[in-house]
Design an enzyme around this catalytic site. Structure first.
Site, short mmCIF file in Angstrom:
data_model
loop_
_atom_site.label_atom_id
_atom_site.label_comp_id
_atom_site.label_asym_id
_atom_site.label_seq_id
_atom_site.Cartn_x
_atom_site.Cartn_y
_atom_site.Cartn_z
CB THR A 473 -0.59 0.24 0.98
OG1 THR A 473 0.04 -0.20 2.37
CG2 THR A 473 -1.92 -0.86 1.96
NE ARG A 594 -3.04 16.82 7.86
CZ ARG A 594 -2.01 16.81 8.07
NH1 ARG A 594 -1.59 15.67 9.53
NH2 ARG A 594 -1.43 16.97 7.80
CD GLN A 604 -3.85 1.60 -0.29
OE1 GLN A 604 -4.38 2.03 0.16
NE2 GLN A 604 -5.24 0.56 0.87
CE LYS A 667 -13.39 10.29 8.90
NZ LYS A 667 -14.63 10.26 7.82
N GLY A 670 -8.02 1.98 2.79
CA GLY A 670 -7.74 0.61 2.00
C GLY A 670 -8.77 -0.08 1.28
CD GLU A 671 -10.85 -3.06 4.86
OE1 GLU A 671 -10.62 -2.25 5.64
OE2 GLU A 671 -10.67 -4.33 4.68
MO1 MOS Z 1 -8.07 -6.23 5.40
S1 MOS Z 1 -9.58 -7.85 4.99
O1 MOS Z 1 -9.33 -5.73 6.57
O2 MOS Z 1 -6.48 -6.93 5.95
#
Ligand code: MOS
Length: 711
Positions: A473, A594, A604, A667, A670-671
């Protein structure tokens, strides 16, 4: 002392685009992954998996294989070291699948039954493929469907109750002028990181050393210490570079096998899982069957929201895909009910996979919202605005910041939403029907205790140590910027060392909580360091080190609904002759606090959106009911979006300040970016064709079978 106390704001740190610190090493092959690190006397383990879905191992015919070239050992339930899986670790009780070779029972196809260890990887593979295992087979059940006997409501946990609600659902549905009642399904999906799971283990002067690929080295070290009843301080796990994880890289059989084998053989042993083995041993996203009922007034205001989700789990471990959790954050209603149910089958245990719960849950809920918008004759964005809650719809807690409408506003402007004809089937381009769709996105922004240290070195540089994981990441780079900002020095003067369990406990790279959790620990350590430097005079050769532990501060955080949000937009073309759906463009606008490194953040976010596209149109693991095993468990048989499927995708963000956040307003990103994508695409397919697709993936055969309402 050095120049870190100056009032000059540091340019070029947080908020500035930075390429990855280890980027050059990675693209030139200098970066070593777990399977690359050479060791003298290294032996290689190759895993053998069960070919039956349920039963017992009658015998493992090890002798012929032991006579093969280079073979050193065959480990199985008859001779393997004992482990203890009866404990509760950082993220709960372990999946007994990691307690390999402890008994003769086989609970699913692809269960570990033996490890062949040899001088070379090729010899181990040859012998593993020759190993004969006899089974006593028993009937299995791998059929997942809504209403499966044995379905139950799990206990849930403080972070996510299985069932939550308020109000009189049936009464509000009855009183609603408009009702949507629809069932949605999503298939089994796999996170199959480019770098497969790999671990090398060896004993070094009484300490167990593991070179691994994981999402949290202290986490894995603690699990291994528990499993092998070792003093935690005698286990060291490192994972310098990780080629993707997505929820799959915790403690898995490969580390346990490597430790068992090195313990038996007294030499370093590496175990690398094969691509096919990943399909049964490292978790996956459960298929889901979901029912959403929405009741609204004619203007679209929700009176009732009911979201019931079902996922499967294995017979050895419970995993809950929290698909129904989304509505608890997104939309208020007079009556509100959400529940996640589970059924146990003879299959491998599913696990967290990028935006667990939220990814499949948003497909159902955000499609249902679109259906409601259609029925009410209200624009889908206006419908969401009408149902924007003032506080957590179920918790009643205030939002730390909630800028989802700003995302829709900016997204609508850039996507050209205002010109959209709301009627389906109105646009045509040759044989393509064209449609656009939108959906909301959200993901929790949690924080967990972490420790860090910062050392002021005599040469004017600083060394940060934290057991973070950079799963691809750019976490190492982000933490460098965060430390540089806190130290008020240029990033070039900061060296961040990560992924070594000897650095102390830290949050895993998961749950979109890594950067937020680690940043807090790093900035706290910097604050301590500043105090030490003010007191001290000069820096000794070993430097001056300050440490932090955010455990207490995390515990004292005020309760808030803290989430990232987003708005997804998609334009699709649907080929009425072949049934093919092609995404023409996508735009995602996010409110994610931020943004630390705009370059890697954008990458990402786009990555998550690509995966959402893949989920909408391609991904689907098929399990053969007769054998209980997956069909085509490889990256040829398991379809996912390739370059040619991915159009121009833009990701951007709006300001999302959270001035009261003691962690600095970061915050996770990633998801949130995968959430809502499949719904936006499905809604666009409806807009193109006039037909609702409630089952993923939206394959050509499904499109052809459903036809169009307009052609
Ligand atoms: Mo992730 S599914 O929070 O590693």
């Amino acid at each position: 002392m050095t120049t870190m106390t100056g009032p000059t704001p540091v340019t070029g740190a947080v908020g500035t685009a930075h390429t990855r610190i280890e980027g050059l090493d990675k693209v030139t092959g200098a970066a070593r992954y777990a399977g690359d690190v050479p060791y003298a006397e290294l032996a290689h383990g190759w895993l053998v998996l069960s070919t039956i879905a349920r039963g017992r191992i009658r015998s493992v015919e090890a002798d012929p294989v032991l006579a093969m070239p280079g073979v050193l050992a065959v480990l199985h339930h008859g001779n393997a070291p004992r482990v203890n899986a009866d404990y509760t670790g950082l993220l709960g009780r372990p999946d007994p699948t990691v307690a390999v070779f402890q008994h003769d029972r086989v609970p699913f196809a692809g269960w570990p039954v033996a490890l062949v260890v040899a001088e070379t990887s090729e010899q181990a593979r040859e012998a593993a493929e020759a190993l004969v295992v006899h089974y006593d087979e028993e009937p299995h059940d791998v059929a997942f469907f809504a209403g499966h006997p044995g379905t139950y409501t799990p206990e849930g946990n403080p972070r996510m109750q299985a069932e939550a609600g308020k109000g009189d659902l049936e009464a509000e549905l009855t009183a609603s002028a408009v009702v949507v009642d629809a069932e949605y399904t999503t298939p089994q999906e796999h996170h199959n990181p480019l770098e497969p799971h790999a671990a090398m283990a060896r004993w070094d002067s009484g300490r167990l050393e593991v070179i691994d690929s994981n999402q949290g080295s202290t986490w894995v070290a603690e699990e291994l210490a528990n499993l092998f009843s070792l003093d935690p301080s005698s286990v060291r796990v490192r994972a310098e570079h990780v080629g993707g994880a997505f929820g799959s890289k915790g403690v898995r059989p490969h580390q346990v096998l490597a430790v068992m084998a090195t313990t038996v053989l007294h030499r370093p042993v590496r175990v690398v899982l094969t691509r096919r083995q990943l399909f049964s041993l490292v978790g996956y996203r459960s298929p889901t069957a979901q029912r959403v009922r929405l009741g609204a007034d004619p203007d679209g205001r929700l009176r009732a929201l009911d979201h019931q989700a079902l996922n499967l789990t294995s017979k050895v471990h419970e995993f809950v895909e929290t698909s129904a959790g989304l509505g608890r954050v997104m939309y208020d209603a007079d009556a509100h009910h959400t529940v996640n149910r589970v059924v146990a089958l003879d299959v491998p245990t599913p696990t967290w996979m990028r935006a667990p719960g939220a990814a499949p849950g948003s497909f159902a809920l955000e499609c249902a919202l679109d259906e409601l918008a259609e029925k009410c004759g209200v624009d889908p964005i206006a419908l969401r605005a009408r149902n924007e809650p003032d506080a957590g719809p179920v918790s009643g807690l205030p939002f730390s910041s909630r800028n989802v409408l700003a995302c829709f506003q900016e997204g609508a402007r850039r996507f050209g939403w205002a010109d959209r004809d709301p009627r389906p089937g109105q646009r045509r381009d040759g044989r393509w029907l064209i449609g656009t769709g939108t959906a909301a996105a959200t993901h929790p922004s949690g924080v967990a205790p972490s420790t860090a240290s910062v050392t002021a070195e005599p040469d004017g540089t600083f060394t940060v140590r934290i057991t973070a994981a950079d799963v691809g990441t750019g976490a190492r780079t982000a933490l460098t910027l965060i430390a540089a900002e806190a130290l008020e020095v240029e990033p070039e003067r900061v060296r961040v060392r990560i992924a070594d369990s000897d650095f102390g406990q830290a949050m895993v790279a998961g749950g979109s909580m890594g950067t937020r959790s680690w940043a807090w620990a790093v900035t706290s350590a910097v604050r301590e360091l500043r105090e030490l430097l003010v007191l001290g005079d000069g820096i000794p050769p070993e430097g001056i080190t300050a440490r932090s532990n955010t455990a207490e501060a995390v515990g004292a955080l005020p309760m808030r609904e803290r989430h990232a949000f987003g708005a997804q937009f998609a334009e699709v073309g649907v080929d009425v002759v072949t049934g093919e759906v092609r995404v023409r463009r996508m735009l995602g606008i996010f409110a994610a606090g931020r943004i630390v490194n705009p370059l890697t953040a954008r990458s990402q976010l786009v990555g998550g959106m690509v995966w959402g596209l893949s989920m909408a149109l391609h991904e689907e693991a098929a399990r053969d009911q007769a054998s209980g095993a997956l069909v085509g468990a490889d990256l040829a048989g398991y379809h996912f979006a390739a370059n040619a499927d991915v159009p121009l995708i833009e990701a951007d963000w709006v300001d999302d300040p959270d001035d009261e956040d003691p962690v600095g307003g970061i915050k996770g990103i990633g998801e949130v970016s995968i959430v809502g994508v499949a719904a936006a695409i499905a809604n666009a397919v409806w807009h193109a064709t006039g037909v609702r697709h409630r089952h993923l993936p939206i394959r050509p055969d499904r499109v052809l079978l459903a036809g169009t309402a307009t052609a």
